[in-house]
Design a protein around this motif. Structure first.
Motif, PDB file in Angstrom:
ATOM      1  N   ALA A  62       0.850  -1.196   0.000  1.00 24.34           N
ATOM      2  CA  ALA A  62       0.000   0.000   0.000  1.00 24.34           C
ATOM      3  C   ALA A  62       0.887   1.249   0.000  1.00 24.34           C
ATOM      4  N   PRO A  63       0.451   2.323  -0.686  1.00 26.38           N
ATOM      5  CA  PRO A  63       1.287   3.525  -0.774  1.00 26.38           C
ATOM      6  C   PRO A  63       1.541   4.209   0.561  1.00 26.38           C
ATOM      7  N   ALA A 142       9.797   8.263   1.983  1.00 22.25           N
ATOM      8  CA  ALA A 142       9.144   9.106   2.989  1.00 22.25           C
ATOM      9  C   ALA A 142       8.096  10.039   2.389  1.00 22.25           C
ATOM     10  N   ALA A 143       8.398  10.693   1.269  1.00 23.94           N
ATOM     11  CA  ALA A 143       7.457  11.644   0.673  1.00 23.94           C
ATOM     12  C   ALA A 143       6.180  10.943   0.217  1.00 23.94           C
ATOM     13  N   ARG A 144       6.313   9.769  -0.397  1.00 23.06           N
ATOM     14  CA  ARG A 144       5.138   9.008  -0.843  1.00 23.06           C
ATOM     15  C   ARG A 144       4.269   8.622   0.338  1.00 23.06           C
ATOM     16  N   VAL A 145       4.882   8.133   1.404  1.00 23.17           N
ATOM     17  CA  VAL A 145       4.142   7.714   2.594  1.00 23.17           C
ATOM     18  C   VAL A 145       3.439   8.914   3.218  1.00 23.17           C
ATOM     19  N   VAL A 151       0.038  13.449   6.114  1.00 18.44           N
ATOM     20  CA  VAL A 151       0.766  13.939   7.283  1.00 18.44           C
ATOM     21  C   VAL A 151       1.998  14.695   6.789  1.00 18.44           C
ATOM     22  N   PRO A 152       2.526  15.602   7.611  1.00 20.53           N
ATOM     23  CA  PRO A 152       3.718  16.336   7.190  1.00 20.53           C
ATOM     24  C   PRO A 152       4.916  15.402   6.986  1.00 20.53           C
ATOM     25  N   LEU A 153       5.701  15.702   5.972  1.00 17.26           N
ATOM     26  CA  LEU A 153       6.894  14.907   5.680  1.00 17.26           C
ATOM     27  C   LEU A 153       7.822  14.862   6.890  1.00 17.26           C
ATOM     28  N   ALA A 154       7.924  15.960   7.601  1.00 18.62           N
ATOM     29  CA  ALA A 154       8.814  16.013   8.767  1.00 18.62           C
ATOM     30  C   ALA A 154       8.410  14.980   9.826  1.00 18.62           C
ATOM     31  N   ARG A 155       7.132  14.726   9.951  1.00 20.69           N
ATOM     32  CA  ARG A 155       6.672  13.732  10.936  1.00 20.69           C
ATOM     33  C   ARG A 155       7.115  12.327  10.536  1.00 20.69           C
ATOM     34  N   LEU A 180       8.651  -3.404   9.580  1.00 22.06           N
ATOM     35  CA  LEU A 180       7.434  -3.715  10.334  1.00 22.06           C
ATOM     36  C   LEU A 180       7.269  -2.758  11.510  1.00 22.06           C
ATOM     37  N   GLU A 181       8.326  -2.529  12.270  1.00 19.78           N
ATOM     38  CA  GLU A 181       8.248  -1.608  13.409  1.00 19.78           C
ATOM     39  C   GLU A 181       7.901  -0.199  12.944  1.00 19.78           C
ATOM     40  N   LEU A 182       8.508   0.236  11.844  1.00 18.49           N
ATOM     41  CA  LEU A 182       8.247   1.579  11.318  1.00 18.49           C
ATOM     42  C   LEU A 182       6.800   1.714  10.852  1.00 18.49           C
ATOM     43  N   ASN A 183       6.289   0.714  10.157  1.00 21.18           N
ATOM     44  CA  ASN A 183       4.907   0.779   9.682  1.00 21.18           C
ATOM     45  C   ASN A 183       3.896   0.722  10.825  1.00 21.18           C
ATOM     46  N   LEU A 184       4.190  -0.055  11.850  1.00 21.07           N
ATOM     47  CA  LEU A 184       3.311  -0.072  13.019  1.00 21.07           C
ATOM     48  C   LEU A 184       3.331   1.285  13.719  1.00 21.07           C
ATOM     49  N   ALA A 185       4.488   1.917  13.781  1.00 16.43           N
ATOM     50  CA  ALA A 185       4.581   3.256  14.369  1.00 16.43           C
ATOM     51  C   ALA A 185       3.788   4.263  13.542  1.00 16.43           C
TER      52      ALA A 185
END
Length: 196
Positions: A62-63, A142-145, A151-155, A180-185
């Protein structure tokens, strides 16, 4: 005949006992005492429910999620029962075509990003199960997510920095992040380690 057979059977029984029973029990016992989380699969849980292992890659498409490294495991990506690479060499036309297709998919998912694509986003590892990507691969996405999640890119970049793992002793390994940890966060979910 007895002089040869008796010692052979005795040695077979002795080594079966030592290498087949005592050694595995000792190693398992030490692992449970010294490294219980790792010995029990490094399972991450959300609200008490197992989500996945921190040691085995997950297939995110997913994007609004960071994508893992490509997997060459058979039947489906990140199949822990079929760990292995593609064994395709760098000049193999099949590998070259696969890399081109992966680059095209990344460009299609984020047409505005014209930067160089990090190599770990287009090549599979030897195991096909890598749970981590380089910090460069995370920054590339990061920009795509951020856009997909509104949400702001900085976040998103702050989350990457928070979950980054740096070189061991400042020398060994590559700066990386567990996908996985990053996506859960990103989902705002609190994870915890499930100790067996």
């Amino acid at each position: 005949m007895k002089s040869v057979l008796r010692p052979a059977i005795s040695l077979l029984l002795l080594f079966t006992l030592v290498t087949g029973l005592l050694y595995p029990l000792a190693v398992t016992g030490l692992a449970q005492v010294l490294f219980p989380w790792q010995a029990n699969g490094s399972v991450l849980a959300v609200r008490g429910r197992p989500i996945g292992s921190a040691l085995i890659g997950q297939n995110f498409t997913a994007p609004g999620y960071f994508w893992s490294r490509p997997s060459a495991t058979s039947v489906y990506p990140d199949n822990a029962m079929a760990s292995g690479g593609s064994n395709l060499g760098p000049t193999n036309p099949a590998l070259i075509e696969a890399v081109k297709a992966r680059i095209a998919a990344l460009r299609a998912a984020d047409p505005g990003d014209t930067g160089a694509v990090p190599v770990d986003l287009v090549t599979a590892s030897a195991s096909g199960l890598d749970p981590q990507i380089s910090l460069a691969a995370a920054e590339y996405q990061a920009a795509r997510v951020a856009r997909a999640r509104h949400v702001p890119l900085a976040r998103v970049q702050a989350l990457i920095a928070r979950y980054a793992r740096h070189r061991w002793l400042g020398l060994f390994g590559t700066p990386r992040v567990n996908v996985l940890e990053l996506n859960l966060a990103l989902d705002g979910l609190t994870t915890r380690r499930m100790d067996g």
